[in-house]
Design a protein around this motif. Sequence first.
Motif, PDB file in Angstrom:
ATOM      1  N   ILE A 196       0.847  -1.200   0.000  1.00  0.00           N
ATOM      2  CA  ILE A 196       0.000   0.000   0.000  1.00  0.00           C
ATOM      3  C   ILE A 196       0.881   1.248   0.000  1.00  0.00           C
ATOM      4  O   ILE A 196       0.579   2.237  -0.671  1.00  0.00           O
ATOM      5  N   TRP A 197       1.961   1.206   0.746  1.00  0.00           N
ATOM      6  CA  TRP A 197       2.933   2.298   0.688  1.00  0.00           C
ATOM      7  C   TRP A 197       3.432   2.462  -0.758  1.00  0.00           C
ATOM      8  O   TRP A 197       3.501   3.580  -1.276  1.00  0.00           O
ATOM      9  N   ASP A 198       3.735   1.347  -1.408  1.00  0.00           N
ATOM     10  CA  ASP A 198       4.220   1.423  -2.797  1.00  0.00           C
ATOM     11  C   ASP A 198       3.190   2.064  -3.734  1.00  0.00           C
ATOM     12  O   ASP A 198       3.528   2.929  -4.548  1.00  0.00           O
ATOM     13  N   THR A 258       0.833   4.066  -2.973  1.00  0.00           N
ATOM     14  CA  THR A 258       0.739   5.478  -2.614  1.00  0.00           C
ATOM     15  C   THR A 258       1.920   6.261  -3.165  1.00  0.00           C
ATOM     16  O   THR A 258       1.750   7.343  -3.762  1.00  0.00           O
ATOM     17  N   ALA A 259       3.106   5.738  -2.967  1.00  0.00           N
ATOM     18  CA  ALA A 259       4.309   6.471  -3.369  1.00  0.00           C
ATOM     19  C   ALA A 259       4.395   6.610  -4.887  1.00  0.00           C
ATOM     20  O   ALA A 259       4.801   7.658  -5.407  1.00  0.00           O
ATOM     21  N   ALA A 271       1.897   9.222  -5.853  1.00  0.00           N
ATOM     22  CA  ALA A 271       2.349  10.540  -5.418  1.00  0.00           C
ATOM     23  C   ALA A 271       3.492  11.041  -6.298  1.00  0.00           C
ATOM     24  O   ALA A 271       3.511  12.207  -6.705  1.00  0.00           O
TER      25      ALA A 271
END
Lengths: 191, 191, 191, 191, 191, 191
Positions: D152-154, D156-157, D160
Motif C-alpha cells: 500500500i505504501w508502494d 501510494t508512493a 504521489a
Amino acid sequence: MTRFPAPEIKDLPDDIRARILEVQEKAGFVPNVFLALARRPAEWRAFFTYHDALMLKEEGSLTKGDREMIVTATSAVNHCLYCVVAHGALLRIYEKKPLVSDQVSINHRKADITPRQRAMLDFALKVCTDSHTVDESDFTALHAHGFSDEDIWDITAITAFFGLSNRMANVTGMMPNPEFYVMGRVPRNKG
Amino acid sequence: MTRFPAPEIKDLPDDIRARILEVQEKAGFVPNVFLALARRPAEWRAFFTYHDALMLKEEGSLTKGDREMIVTATSAVNHCLYCVVAHGALLRIYEKKPLVSDQVSINHRKADITPRQRAMLDFALKVCTDSHTVDESDFTALHAHGFSDEDIWDITAITAFFGLSNRMANVTGMMPNPEFYVMGRVPRNKG
Amino acid sequence: MTRFPAPEIKDLPDDIRARILEVQEKAGFVPNVFLALARRPAEWRAFFTYHDALMLKEEGSLTKGDREMIVTATSAVNHCLYCVVAHGALLRIYEKKPLVSDQVSINHRKADITPRQRAMLDFALKVCTDSHTVDESDFTALHAHGFSDEDIWDITAITAFFGLSNRMANVTGMMPNPEFYVMGRVPRNKG
Amino acid sequence: MTRFPAPEIKDLPDDIRARILEVQEKAGFVPNVFLALARRPAEWRAFFTYHDALMLKEEGSLTKGDREMIVTATSAVNHCLYCVVAHGALLRIYEKKPLVSDQVSINHRKADITPRQRAMLDFALKVCTDSHTVDESDFTALHAHGFSDEDIWDITAITAFFGLSNRMANVTGMMPNPEFYVMGRVPRNKG
Amino acid sequence: MTRFPAPEIKDLPDDIRARILEVQEKAGFVPNVFLALARRPAEWRAFFTYHDALMLKEEGSLTKGDREMIVTATSAVNHCLYCVVAHGALLRIYEKKPLVSDQVSINHRKADITPRQRAMLDFALKVCTDSHTVDESDFTALHAHGFSDEDIWDITAITAFFGLSNRMANVTGMMPNPEFYVMGRVPRNKG
Amino acid sequence: MTRFPAPEIKDLPDDIRARILEVQEKAGFVPNVFLALARRPAEWRAFFTYHDALMLKEEGSLTKGDREMIVTATSAVNHCLYCVVAHGALLRIYEKKPLVSDQVSINHRKADITPRQRAMLDFALKVCTDSHTVDESDFTALHAHGFSDEDIWDITAITAFFGLSNRMANVTGMMPNPEFYVMGRVPRNKG
C-alpha cells in the motif's frame, strides 16, 4: 417533519401565536416554516426577526420581487424544496410574472428578467456557493447596474440567511404547504 | 472592511453598546464581528439573539467545545478566515487542547477527538455542503453515538447559522482580531 | 503512524542518521517526516535530495518565505495536516508574520501578502488542482509581477513536490510535531 | 517545451549523460523527460533516484506491469499527455496486453484486468484525488486482495511521485516521443 | 455485454442486416455498436438515422475529421471506452494523424490541432458538461474562427448525440472491437 | 431562439407538418420543440422516431408517469428549462399529482413518490452525471424493486435521449410554451 413534530398553535407563547395567527389571517393558511421552527421559541424569534430585518425593510433599492428572486434562485442551488416552492410563489406574486419562478430556479440565464436582476442573481449564486472568492471585480460588476454597497450587503445577507433556512428545511424535512405550488400561477377568482 | 466601515462604539444604540462593552470587559478586546455587523442594528440584534440561542443554551448534550468544533470545521470548508480563527481560539480554550483547532480545520479525520465528535463533524460537514442528501441513515449513525434528535437539530442549526456568518464575513472582508490567532495555544501568564 | 512505524535513529544508515541529528541540533527536535520516511532509506534520500534542490537553492527570485508560502497554501488544498502545520511554522518565521500561515491556508485572498505573492499563490493553486489547464495566459500574468520562466518552474516544482509529500503524509497518517503548532506565533524568550 | 528548452546531451554532466545514453541504447531513442528535466541537474538526479527507488525495486508484490498500470491510470486523471502515452506503452509491454493502456486510462472499470488490479487502481485513484479521506476501510479492502501494508505504501508512493511528474509535464509542455504511441500495440518485426 | 446479449446477424430485420453487412464489407468487421443496439430494432433505426444525419451530411464547414474529433474529445470526458477507441480510430484516419486521438482524448490543449479546432473542442466540452451556461460569448468566440451558427448547431448536436451514445455504451458495457485500437496508427500494408 | 428561427408550419415537409398538426389538435398548441428542431428535417425525423421508440412503446414495466419522471428529474440536473417545464407538465398529468414535478426537479429525495420510483430516479441521475461508474451493484439495487434488465435499458435510454434533448435546448435557447407551466396543476374546467 415526523422527527421534529410541530407544536399546536394553542400551546405556543403569546407573541409567536399572535404572529402566526396574523399570517394565517393574511395568507389563508399557516406556512409550515412558522410551525416547524416554533418548537424552539428562542430560535423562532431570532429567525423571524432576522427575516423581517432583511425582507421587510424599506431602505435600499432591492424591490420585494428582487429579494424573493434571490431566495428562489439560491434555494434551488441548495435543493431546498420548501424555500423554492414557498418563495417562488411570493416571487410570482410580487413580480406579477407567473413563469418567472420556474425560470429562475431551473436556469436563471434563460429567465425573463432584467439585466440588473441577472447581475444580482449571478452575484447571489456566487455568494451561495463560493463566497470566499468574492472580490473587487464582483462589486464593480454590480455597481455598473446601479447597485450600491448597501445593496450588495442586502443581496449577501438575504443569500446567507436563506442558506441557513435551506439547511434547516432540508434536514428537518420541512414540506411546503400545497397552497404555495399554484399561488400566483393563475389569475385569482374575483367576485 | 473598508467598504463597510464599522461604527464607533459611542455612536451605537444603548443595548448594542452595552453588550459590546460587556464582551470587551470579559475578553479584553472587542471581536470584530460585534462592530462589523453593528452598522445595521436590526440585523445585529437578530444575529446575536440567534447566536446566543444556539451557543449559550444549556439544554442538550453538546458541550461548548463540541459547538465550537462544529463552527471551526464547517467554517474551514467555507474558507471563512474570521470564523476559523476566532472560533478556533474558543475551541482550543473550551477543549483545553491547543492543537485541536488546526487539526479540525485542516482535516478532521486526523484530529485528536473522540469518535462521537468525529461522527458529529462528519454530519456537520454534510449539512454544510450537501444538506439536501441528508436522510435516515445519517440520523441512525448519530444515534449510535448517543446523539438525540434534538442534538441533531442543534448540530444542523449551528452549522446553518455559521454558514450565514461565513458568507457575511467573506463578502464584507471581516478580519479576525490578532488576539484570536494565539489564544489558547500557550499557557496564560499567571500573576 | 501505527501502520508504518518509524525506525529508531540509532538503527538508521549513517548518512540519514547524520542528517537527522543535524536537524535535531538546529531545531531542537526531529520533525516527524524525517523519521517517518526513513523506513525506506532509498526513498528518504531521493525525497530530501529533491527537497533540498528546491527549497535550499540560491538561484531565482523566490525567497524562502515565498517557497514556504507555496507549500502552506497548496498543502491546505490537499488537506495535509503535517505540511500545513510544519511549513506554516517555517512560513511565519521566514516572513516574520505570526498571522500569515493561517491566512494563507484558510483563504489566501484575504491574506496580508504582496500582490506578487498573491499572483504566485493563484498560480500554485492552479498547478495543484488543474495543472492541465495551465497556458500562456498564466505565464503572462506571472511575468507582469516580475517572475521569470525559471521562477515559474520553481513554483511548479515546489507545488508538485509537496503534492507528493501531502499524499504520503495523508496515507501514512504522519502527524506534525506539537512544537510546530506554536512556532513563530509568539516572540521567543530571550535571555 | 519552447519555454524550457532542453539541453544538448553533449553539454550535460557526466552522470546524467551516461544514464541518458544508456537509455537511448536500450530504447532506441531518448524519452523526452530525460532531456526536459536535465536543464536542472540537481532536480534531475533527485527525480530519477526517486523514480528508480519506486519503479525498479525488487521488494514487494507489485509487478512492473502493476506499477505502470498505476502510473497510466492516475496520469489520465491528471490529464498528463506525456505520462499516459509513455507509461501506457510500458504497461502494454509489461502486461503483454496491447489494449490495456487505453482501457485503463479511459475507464479502468471496463478494463480487462484482475480484480486485484482493479482494487489497486481504485485505491490509487483515491490517493490521486482525495488522499485526505483515505482511512482504515481502504487498507482493509486492499488486504482482502493480498496487498500488504508495504504494498500500500508502494501504491501510494508511485501515485504521489507521478502526480509530481504529471504537474511538471503539464506546466512545461512536455510532449511524448512519437515512438511511445504505438509501442506494444503491434508485434515487433523480427528479422 | 453479457446482460444485454447481441442478436445474431441472421436473425435481424432485413434493413438492419443489410446495413450491418454493408459496414462489415467496408470495414472488414462489424463494429460492436451495430450489434449491441440491434436488440431493439426501433431504437437502432432511430440511432443510426440520427447518426447519419449528423455525421454523413455534406452541408456545413465541419470536416469529417472535425466531427470525429468532437466525438473523441467529448467521449473522453464521459469516460466512454467504446466511443473514444472507435471514433479515435476514425479521427486518426480522417485527419491522417496517427497521434491526434490520444492527444485529444487526454488533453486537447496539448494536441497538434489548428486554433480553429481548439476553439471547436473548447465549445464542445462546454456543451458536454455545462450546456446551461452557454451564452452569446461562446457564439462570438466561434464566429471569430469562421464557424457559422449552423456549424455551432452541428457541434452541439454531435456532442449531444454522442453523449447519448456514451451513456448507452457505459451502462450496457459495450466494448470496442480490438481492430479499432490500432487502426490508423501504422501505415497500411500495401501490395 | 432568435439565432435559430423556427420555420413556418406551412413550409415544412408533409410528414413533419402532419405530425405537428396532429399534436396541435391534441394539445391545443404546438410545443416549441416540434418547431425548433424542424429547421433540420432529417434530424427532426430521427429525434421524434427515437422519442417515440422510448416514450410511446408498450413493452416493459415503466409507466408513462415513470418515464416523464425520469425526464423531469434528469433535465433538472442539466438545468434544461424547456424539458423540466414541458415534461414536468406531462408528469403531473400522467401521475395525477399536481405537486410531483416540482418535488422531483428540486429534490427527488423529498418527493411524494414510491420507493420503486425513488430507486429508479437514483439510477437515472447516476446515468445522467456519472454513467461510467455504473456497475453490478446498481443492477442489483434496481432488481430489488422489480426492475428487469430491459427496464434498466429503458431508464438508461430515456435518460440518455433527454440528455441529448437538454443540450440542444440549452444551446439553441428553446423556451417552453407558457401553456406547460400551469398544465396539470389545477383541475380542468369541464363544460
